[in-house]
Motif scaffolding. Structure first.
Motif, mmCIF file in Angstrom:
data_model
loop_
_atom_site.group_PDB
_atom_site.id
_atom_site.type_symbol
_atom_site.label_atom_id
_atom_site.label_comp_id
_atom_site.label_asym_id
_atom_site.label_seq_id
_atom_site.Cartn_x
_atom_site.Cartn_y
_atom_site.Cartn_z
ATOM 1 N N MET A 82 0.829 -1.190 0.000
ATOM 2 C CA MET A 82 0.000 0.000 0.000
ATOM 3 C C MET A 82 0.875 1.256 0.000
ATOM 4 O O MET A 82 0.553 2.212 -0.672
ATOM 5 C CB MET A 82 -0.935 -0.048 1.213
ATOM 6 N N ARG A 83 1.961 1.238 0.772
ATOM 7 C CA ARG A 83 2.842 2.397 0.840
ATOM 8 C C ARG A 83 3.410 2.736 -0.531
ATOM 9 O O ARG A 83 3.422 3.895 -0.937
ATOM 10 C CB ARG A 83 3.976 2.161 1.829
ATOM 11 N N ASP A 84 3.851 1.719 -1.245
ATOM 12 C CA ASP A 84 4.449 1.950 -2.560
ATOM 13 C C ASP A 84 3.432 2.522 -3.546
ATOM 14 O O ASP A 84 3.767 3.393 -4.351
ATOM 15 C CB ASP A 84 5.070 0.666 -3.103
ATOM 16 N N GLN A 85 2.196 2.036 -3.477
ATOM 17 C CA GLN A 85 1.151 2.572 -4.356
ATOM 18 C C GLN A 85 0.887 4.037 -4.029
ATOM 19 O O GLN A 85 0.702 4.861 -4.924
ATOM 20 C CB GLN A 85 -0.144 1.761 -4.233
ATOM 21 N N LEU A 92 2.995 6.161 -2.685
ATOM 22 C CA LEU A 92 4.151 6.935 -3.136
ATOM 23 C C LEU A 92 4.130 7.149 -4.645
ATOM 24 O O LEU A 92 4.645 8.150 -5.140
ATOM 25 C CB LEU A 92 5.450 6.252 -2.712
ATOM 26 N N ALA A 93 3.506 6.226 -5.362
ATOM 27 C CA ALA A 93 3.394 6.353 -6.807
ATOM 28 C C ALA A 93 2.250 7.276 -7.210
ATOM 29 O O ALA A 93 2.045 7.524 -8.389
ATOM 30 C CB ALA A 93 3.207 4.975 -7.431
ATOM 31 N N GLY A 94 1.505 7.792 -6.219
ATOM 32 C CA GLY A 94 0.419 8.729 -6.508
ATOM 33 C C GLY A 94 -0.960 8.123 -6.560
ATOM 34 O O GLY A 94 -1.910 8.781 -6.978
ATOM 35 N N ASP A 95 -1.115 6.887 -6.133
ATOM 36 C CA ASP A 95 -2.402 6.198 -6.155
ATOM 37 C C ASP A 95 -3.332 6.796 -5.094
ATOM 38 O O ASP A 95 -3.079 6.682 -3.901
ATOM 39 C CB ASP A 95 -2.184 4.715 -5.900
ATOM 40 N N ARG A 155 4.940 13.394 0.010
ATOM 41 C CA ARG A 155 5.048 11.936 -0.072
ATOM 42 C C ARG A 155 6.362 11.449 -0.684
ATOM 43 O O ARG A 155 6.782 10.338 -0.418
ATOM 44 C CB ARG A 155 3.848 11.336 -0.790
ATOM 45 N N GLU A 156 7.039 12.290 -1.472
ATOM 46 C CA GLU A 156 8.332 11.884 -2.033
ATOM 47 C C GLU A 156 9.342 11.603 -0.927
ATOM 48 O O GLU A 156 10.217 10.758 -1.067
ATOM 49 C CB GLU A 156 8.903 12.973 -2.940
ATOM 50 N N ASN A 157 9.229 12.308 0.195
ATOM 51 C CA ASN A 157 10.155 12.130 1.310
ATOM 52 C C ASN A 157 9.872 10.862 2.116
ATOM 53 O O ASN A 157 10.686 10.461 2.941
ATOM 54 C CB ASN A 157 10.097 13.330 2.249
ATOM 55 N N LYS A 186 11.810 6.845 2.543
ATOM 56 C CA LYS A 186 12.746 6.352 3.546
ATOM 57 C C LYS A 186 12.040 5.759 4.763
ATOM 58 O O LYS A 186 12.679 5.225 5.644
ATOM 59 C CB LYS A 186 13.652 7.494 3.999
ATOM 60 N N VAL A 187 10.727 5.854 4.819
ATOM 61 C CA VAL A 187 9.955 5.401 5.974
ATOM 62 C C VAL A 187 9.625 3.917 5.831
ATOM 63 O O VAL A 187 9.002 3.512 4.863
ATOM 64 C CB VAL A 187 8.657 6.221 6.122
ATOM 65 N N ASN A 188 10.036 3.144 6.809
ATOM 66 C CA ASN A 188 9.742 1.706 6.794
ATOM 67 C C ASN A 188 8.472 1.364 7.558
ATOM 68 O O ASN A 188 7.760 0.442 7.207
ATOM 69 C CB ASN A 188 10.912 0.911 7.383
ATOM 70 N N ASN A 189 8.181 2.106 8.618
ATOM 71 C CA ASN A 189 7.031 1.820 9.462
ATOM 72 C C ASN A 189 6.076 3.012 9.421
ATOM 73 O O ASN A 189 6.245 3.982 10.154
ATOM 74 C CB ASN A 189 7.514 1.545 10.883
ATOM 75 N N LEU A 190 5.067 2.934 8.559
ATOM 76 C CA LEU A 190 4.124 4.048 8.403
ATOM 77 C C LEU A 190 3.374 4.359 9.683
ATOM 78 O O LEU A 190 3.158 5.521 10.009
ATOM 79 C CB LEU A 190 3.113 3.742 7.299
#
Length: 81
Positions: free
Chosen positions: A1-4, A6-9, A54-56, A59-63
């Motif tokens: 979910m985090r990656d989506q 970050l991609a603007g989803d 969100r671009e920053n 580096k976050v592993n634990n949302l």
């Protein structure tokens, strides 16, 4: 979910919002440092900032931890204005 997210989803952002808002609200109320409206404002501020920066977050592993810390910091900033 985090990656989506970050991609603007937008749907991923909505899912993250739904996942964490109730927990952040309960945490904020339990601190007994601000009225409910200020707690809600702090949550809103955190999610707006997260979205705009969100671009920053790459580096976050634990949302969850990130949201809790960001929320707590924002809440105390609003309380101490």
């Amino acid at each position: 979910m985090r990656d989506q997210f970050l991609a603007g989803d937008e749907e991923a952002y909505s899912q993250i919002y739904r996942l964490y808002t109730k927990e952040l609200y309960a945490f904020g109320i339990s601190l007994n440092v601000a009225p409910n409206e200020i707690v809600e404002d702090a949550i809103h501020d955190v999610f707006v900032e997260i979205y705009t920066r969100r671009e920053n977050l790459r580096k976050v592993n634990n949302l969850k931890f990130y949201f809790i810390v960001a929320f707590r910091n924002r809440l105390f900033l609003l309380v101490n204005k």
